[in-house]
Design an enzyme around this catalytic site. Structure first.
Site, PDB file in Angstrom:
ATOM      1  N   ALA A 179     -17.453 -16.335  32.212  1.00  0.00           N
ATOM      2  CA  ALA A 179     -16.802 -15.904  33.363  1.00  0.00           C
ATOM      3  C   ALA A 179     -15.429 -16.231  33.780  1.00  0.00           C
ATOM      4  O   ALA A 179     -14.468 -15.348  34.290  1.00  0.00           O
ATOM      5  CB  ALA A 179     -17.993 -15.767  34.446  1.00  0.00           C
ATOM      6  N   LYS A 202     -13.210 -17.709  32.061  1.00  0.00           N
ATOM      7  CA  LYS A 202     -12.081 -17.289  31.119  1.00  0.00           C
ATOM      8  C   LYS A 202     -11.932 -15.702  31.408  1.00  0.00           C
ATOM      9  O   LYS A 202     -10.847 -15.053  31.220  1.00  0.00           O
ATOM     10  CB  LYS A 202     -12.601 -17.545  29.595  1.00  0.00           C
ATOM     11  CG  LYS A 202     -12.871 -19.109  29.301  1.00  0.00           C
ATOM     12  CD  LYS A 202     -11.280 -19.739  29.483  1.00  0.00           C
ATOM     13  CE  LYS A 202     -10.408 -19.410  28.397  1.00  0.00           C
ATOM     14  NZ  LYS A 202      -9.097 -20.230  28.215  1.00  0.00           N
ATOM     15  N   LEU A 217     -20.896 -28.461  18.662  1.00  0.00           N
ATOM     16  CA  LEU A 217     -22.139 -28.842  17.558  1.00  0.00           C
ATOM     17  C   LEU A 217     -21.738 -29.275  16.257  1.00  0.00           C
ATOM     18  O   LEU A 217     -22.604 -30.147  15.947  1.00  0.00           O
ATOM     19  CB  LEU A 217     -22.399 -27.106  17.358  1.00  0.00           C
ATOM     20  CG  LEU A 217     -23.492 -26.884  16.465  1.00  0.00           C
ATOM     21  CD1 LEU A 217     -24.808 -27.698  16.710  1.00  0.00           C
ATOM     22  CD2 LEU A 217     -23.811 -25.437  15.799  1.00  0.00           C
ATOM     23  N   GLU A 272     -16.139 -15.362  24.037  1.00  0.00           N
ATOM     24  CA  GLU A 272     -17.296 -15.258  24.910  1.00  0.00           C
ATOM     25  C   GLU A 272     -17.215 -14.330  26.134  1.00  0.00           C
ATOM     26  O   GLU A 272     -18.088 -14.124  26.602  1.00  0.00           O
ATOM     27  CB  GLU A 272     -17.655 -16.857  25.217  1.00  0.00           C
ATOM     28  CG  GLU A 272     -17.749 -17.636  24.053  1.00  0.00           C
ATOM     29  CD  GLU A 272     -18.369 -19.128  24.471  1.00  0.00           C
ATOM     30  OE1 GLU A 272     -19.259 -19.334  25.583  1.00  0.00           O
ATOM     31  OE2 GLU A 272     -18.185 -19.813  23.773  1.00  0.00           O
ATOM     32  N   TYR A 298     -18.464 -20.659  32.130  1.00  0.00           N
ATOM     33  CA  TYR A 298     -17.389 -20.798  31.562  1.00  0.00           C
ATOM     34  C   TYR A 298     -16.681 -19.371  31.049  1.00  0.00           C
ATOM     35  O   TYR A 298     -15.670 -19.155  31.171  1.00  0.00           O
ATOM     36  CB  TYR A 298     -17.912 -21.746  30.250  1.00  0.00           C
ATOM     37  CG  TYR A 298     -16.840 -21.396  28.817  1.00  0.00           C
ATOM     38  CD1 TYR A 298     -15.456 -21.945  29.243  1.00  0.00           C
ATOM     39  CD2 TYR A 298     -17.010 -20.797  27.599  1.00  0.00           C
ATOM     40  CE1 TYR A 298     -14.289 -21.826  28.302  1.00  0.00           C
ATOM     41  CE2 TYR A 298     -15.824 -20.769  26.912  1.00  0.00           C
ATOM     42  CZ  TYR A 298     -14.763 -21.279  27.287  1.00  0.00           C
ATOM     43  OH  TYR A 298     -13.712 -21.090  25.929  1.00  0.00           O
ATOM     44  N   THR A 348     -11.092 -16.587  24.650  1.00  0.00           N
ATOM     45  CA  THR A 348     -12.529 -16.744  23.856  1.00  0.00           C
ATOM     46  C   THR A 348     -13.039 -15.372  23.718  1.00  0.00           C
ATOM     47  O   THR A 348     -12.935 -14.645  24.606  1.00  0.00           O
ATOM     48  CB  THR A 348     -13.434 -17.875  24.695  1.00  0.00           C
ATOM     49  OG1 THR A 348     -14.540 -17.767  23.917  1.00  0.00           O
ATOM     50  CG2 THR A 348     -13.493 -17.535  26.033  1.00  0.00           C
ATOM     51  N   HIS A 359     -28.290 -18.415  26.974  1.00  0.00           N
ATOM     52  CA  HIS A 359     -27.721 -18.581  25.859  1.00  0.00           C
ATOM     53  C   HIS A 359     -27.429 -17.124  24.968  1.00  0.00           C
ATOM     54  O   HIS A 359     -28.413 -16.494  24.694  1.00  0.00           O
ATOM     55  CB  HIS A 359     -28.498 -19.472  24.833  1.00  0.00           C
ATOM     56  CG  HIS A 359     -27.758 -20.224  23.624  1.00  0.00           C
ATOM     57  ND1 HIS A 359     -28.345 -21.150  23.062  1.00  0.00           N
ATOM     58  CD2 HIS A 359     -26.697 -20.219  23.427  1.00  0.00           C
ATOM     59  CE1 HIS A 359     -27.782 -21.840  22.058  1.00  0.00           C
ATOM     60  NE2 HIS A 359     -26.357 -21.258  22.194  1.00  0.00           N
TER      61      HIS A 359
HETATM   62  P1  NAD Z   1     -10.968 -28.920  25.022  1.00  0.00           P
HETATM   63  O1  NAD Z   1     -12.030 -28.942  26.013  1.00  0.00           O
HETATM   64  O2  NAD Z   1     -11.074 -29.700  23.796  1.00  0.00           O
HETATM   65  O3  NAD Z   1      -9.271 -29.153  25.655  1.00  0.00           O
HETATM   66  C1  NAD Z   1      -9.005 -28.686  26.961  1.00  0.00           C
HETATM   67  C2  NAD Z   1      -7.951 -29.725  27.401  1.00  0.00           C
HETATM   68  O4  NAD Z   1      -7.257 -29.039  28.477  1.00  0.00           O
HETATM   69  C3  NAD Z   1      -8.095 -31.110  27.786  1.00  0.00           C
HETATM   70  O5  NAD Z   1      -7.539 -31.781  27.051  1.00  0.00           O
HETATM   71  C4  NAD Z   1      -8.424 -30.997  29.082  1.00  0.00           C
HETATM   72  O6  NAD Z   1      -8.019 -32.310  29.771  1.00  0.00           O
HETATM   73  C5  NAD Z   1      -7.102 -30.063  29.442  1.00  0.00           C
HETATM   74  N1  NAD Z   1      -7.359 -29.458  30.917  1.00  0.00           N
HETATM   75  C6  NAD Z   1      -8.471 -29.051  31.414  1.00  0.00           C
HETATM   76  N2  NAD Z   1      -8.155 -28.757  32.625  1.00  0.00           N
HETATM   77  C7  NAD Z   1      -7.108 -28.647  32.774  1.00  0.00           C
HETATM   78  C8  NAD Z   1      -6.132 -28.734  34.084  1.00  0.00           C
HETATM   79  N3  NAD Z   1      -6.790 -28.256  35.204  1.00  0.00           N
HETATM   80  N4  NAD Z   1      -5.038 -29.082  34.005  1.00  0.00           N
HETATM   81  C9  NAD Z   1      -4.417 -29.773  32.834  1.00  0.00           C
HETATM   82  N5  NAD Z   1      -5.085 -29.974  31.979  1.00  0.00           N
HETATM   83  C10 NAD Z   1      -6.369 -29.600  31.654  1.00  0.00           C
HETATM   84  O7  NAD Z   1     -10.687 -27.302  24.759  1.00  0.00           O
HETATM   85  P2  NAD Z   1     -10.349 -26.533  23.377  1.00  0.00           P
HETATM   86  O8  NAD Z   1     -11.624 -26.519  22.277  1.00  0.00           O
HETATM   87  O9  NAD Z   1      -9.210 -27.441  22.875  1.00  0.00           O
HETATM   88  O10 NAD Z   1     -10.074 -25.131  23.822  1.00  0.00           O
HETATM   89  C11 NAD Z   1      -8.678 -24.899  24.144  1.00  0.00           C
HETATM   90  C12 NAD Z   1      -8.418 -23.482  24.902  1.00  0.00           C
HETATM   91  O11 NAD Z   1      -9.072 -22.644  23.638  1.00  0.00           O
HETATM   92  C13 NAD Z   1      -9.323 -23.170  25.975  1.00  0.00           C
HETATM   93  O12 NAD Z   1      -8.730 -22.196  26.803  1.00  0.00           O
HETATM   94  C14 NAD Z   1     -10.591 -22.436  25.369  1.00  0.00           C
HETATM   95  O13 NAD Z   1     -11.159 -21.803  26.282  1.00  0.00           O
HETATM   96  C15 NAD Z   1      -9.802 -21.715  24.116  1.00  0.00           C
HETATM   97  N6  NAD Z   1     -10.716 -21.423  23.022  1.00  0.00           N
HETATM   98  C16 NAD Z   1     -11.573 -22.561  22.423  1.00  0.00           C
HETATM   99  C17 NAD Z   1     -12.577 -22.019  21.448  1.00  0.00           C
HETATM  100  C18 NAD Z   1     -13.039 -23.257  20.769  1.00  0.00           C
HETATM  101  O14 NAD Z   1     -14.132 -23.006  19.829  1.00  0.00           O
HETATM  102  N7  NAD Z   1     -12.933 -24.566  21.231  1.00  0.00           N
HETATM  103  C19 NAD Z   1     -12.535 -20.919  20.796  1.00  0.00           C
HETATM  104  C20 NAD Z   1     -11.898 -20.064  21.487  1.00  0.00           C
HETATM  105  C21 NAD Z   1     -10.912 -20.146  22.477  1.00  0.00           C
END
Ligand code: NAD
Length: 321
Positions: free
Chosen positions: A154, A156, A192, A128, A152, A126, A285
């Site tokens: 930190a 990542k 959001l 972040e 979170y 991310t 924030h």
């Molecule tokens: P999400 O919370 O919607 O989904 C995460 C999934 O991972 C869930 O299904 C959860 O059950 C699974 N999970 C969590 N911990 C687990 C574990 N220990 N073992 C197995 N499964 C596990 O998240 P998302 O929004 O789909 O984000 C996915 C990735 O993308 C993350 O790594 C996040 O940091 C990154 N990311 C997200 C965004 C965003 O805007 N959503 C932006 C940049 C990066």
């Protein structure tokens, strides 16, 4: 066989649907612990080359079983606890899944790499991790300093460093992507955009943290998935790629935009902007995130394909349906 972790989450779900359409002949194994944030939809996909196993990447014995049972040649690591608010209330889960879980996967990856030099590990991260920008600062690029502010971000940030250390120390073929805020179908309603849509549908107050002037750079989830595929297949091993939408908007302006679109779309009996309700700000924030995506655009010819307003409208229609 490709392993996708966290494939039942928001981005993982969109990614798997896209991957199976674009690469129907490659076997894909999805492992997910099925947390509150998961969409069961992905675990139930019926495709000849799709397999689902429920389990936790922070459980090394589960991963032992998985890596013995399947011949894995590449990993997309999406699995993470992902909600900043949850990381304030339950930080331990973030350390376990995001740091220990990634480390466990890397350890198993080394074993595969010894036997298959074409193995690759792509870690989805991310923007972040870079912390918060002032209004007049340039967007983050790949050389920006890591300054995470929440448990979170930190966690990542730690996982990014561990992935990079496995590349430098053991030559493990890794790639890291740092992406801005995503939006689109299948996102959990704690985030959001879906939360705003749900509040309007229920005619409930739309909570806005602080003064609502925090700026985020939004990217449509399909564009993010496209970028991840480009990095996996064409990215330079050991490198990091920033991915952003160049759609900087204040949270309050985004919420008002959704209100206007939904007022028109649903011919609401109220002006949904009257539902906006300011609540105490989140501790720590971040003010602004913005991403400079020049590297992936120049080197891998990736572009966000789509128009923000059109995608936002499609997203609203998807949630209404
Ligand atoms: P999400 O919370 O919607 O989904 C995460 C999934 O991972 C869930 O299904 C959860 O059950 C699974 N999970 C969590 N911990 C687990 C574990 N220990 N073992 C197995 N499964 C596990 O998240 P998302 O929004 O789909 O984000 C996915 C990735 O993308 C993350 O790594 C996040 O940091 C990154 N990311 C997200 C965004 C965003 O805007 N959503 C932006 C940049 C990066």
């Amino acid at each position: 066989m490709i392993l996708v972790t966290g494939g039942c989450g928001f981005i993982g779900t969109n990614f798997i649907k896209k991957f199976l359409t674009q690469y129907p002949d490659i076997e894909l194994l999805n492992i997910d612990k099925l947390s509150y944030a998961s969409i069961v939809d992905t675990s139930q996909i019926t495709h000849k080359n799709y397999i689902f196993e429920k389990g936790d990447i922070s459980d090394a014995s589960f991963l032992d079983m998985i890596f013995k049972k399947y011949k894995i040649s590449g990993i997309f690591n999406f699995a993470a606890e992902s909600h900043v608010d949850q990381s304030i209330f339950h930080p331990r889960k973030f350390i376990e899944s995001n740091i220990l879980g990634t480390f466990n996967l890397l350890e198993k990856s080394l074993e595969i790499f010894e036997e298959n030099e074409n193995f690759k590990f792509l870690h989805v991260s991310t923007d972040e991790v870079f912390g918060s920008l002032n209004l007049n600062e340039d967007p983050f690029d790949e050389l920006s300093r890591y300054k995470p502010n929440s448990p979170y971000s930190a966690s990542k940030a730690s996982s990014d460093h561990i992935v990079n250390s496995f590349n430098k120390t053991f030559n493990l073929p890794t790639l890291v992507t740092n992406c801005s805020n995503n939006f689109g179908p299948y996102q959990h309603k704690e985030k959001l955009i879906p939360k705003t849509i749900q509040c309007i549908l229920d005619r409930k107050n739309i909570p806005i943290y602080g003064n609502g002037k925090q700026i985020r750079d939004w990217l449509y989830v399909n564009d993010h998935c496209e970028a991840i595929l480009k990095v996996f297949f064409n990215g330079k091993l050991g490198e990091t790629y920033n991915i952003g939408g160049s759609n900087e908007i204040k949270n309050i302006e985004l919420v008002k935009k959704i209100c206007r679109l939904m007022n028109d779309l649903l011919s609401l009996e109220i002006n949904s902007e009257t539902l906006i309700s300011y609540v105490n700000d989140r501790p720590g924030h971040d003010i602004r995130y913005a991403i400079n995506s020049s590297k992936i655009k120049d080197n891998l010819k990736w572009q966000p394909s789509s128009n923000f307003d059109d995608n936002l409208l499609d997203t609203i229609k998807w949630y209404i349906k």
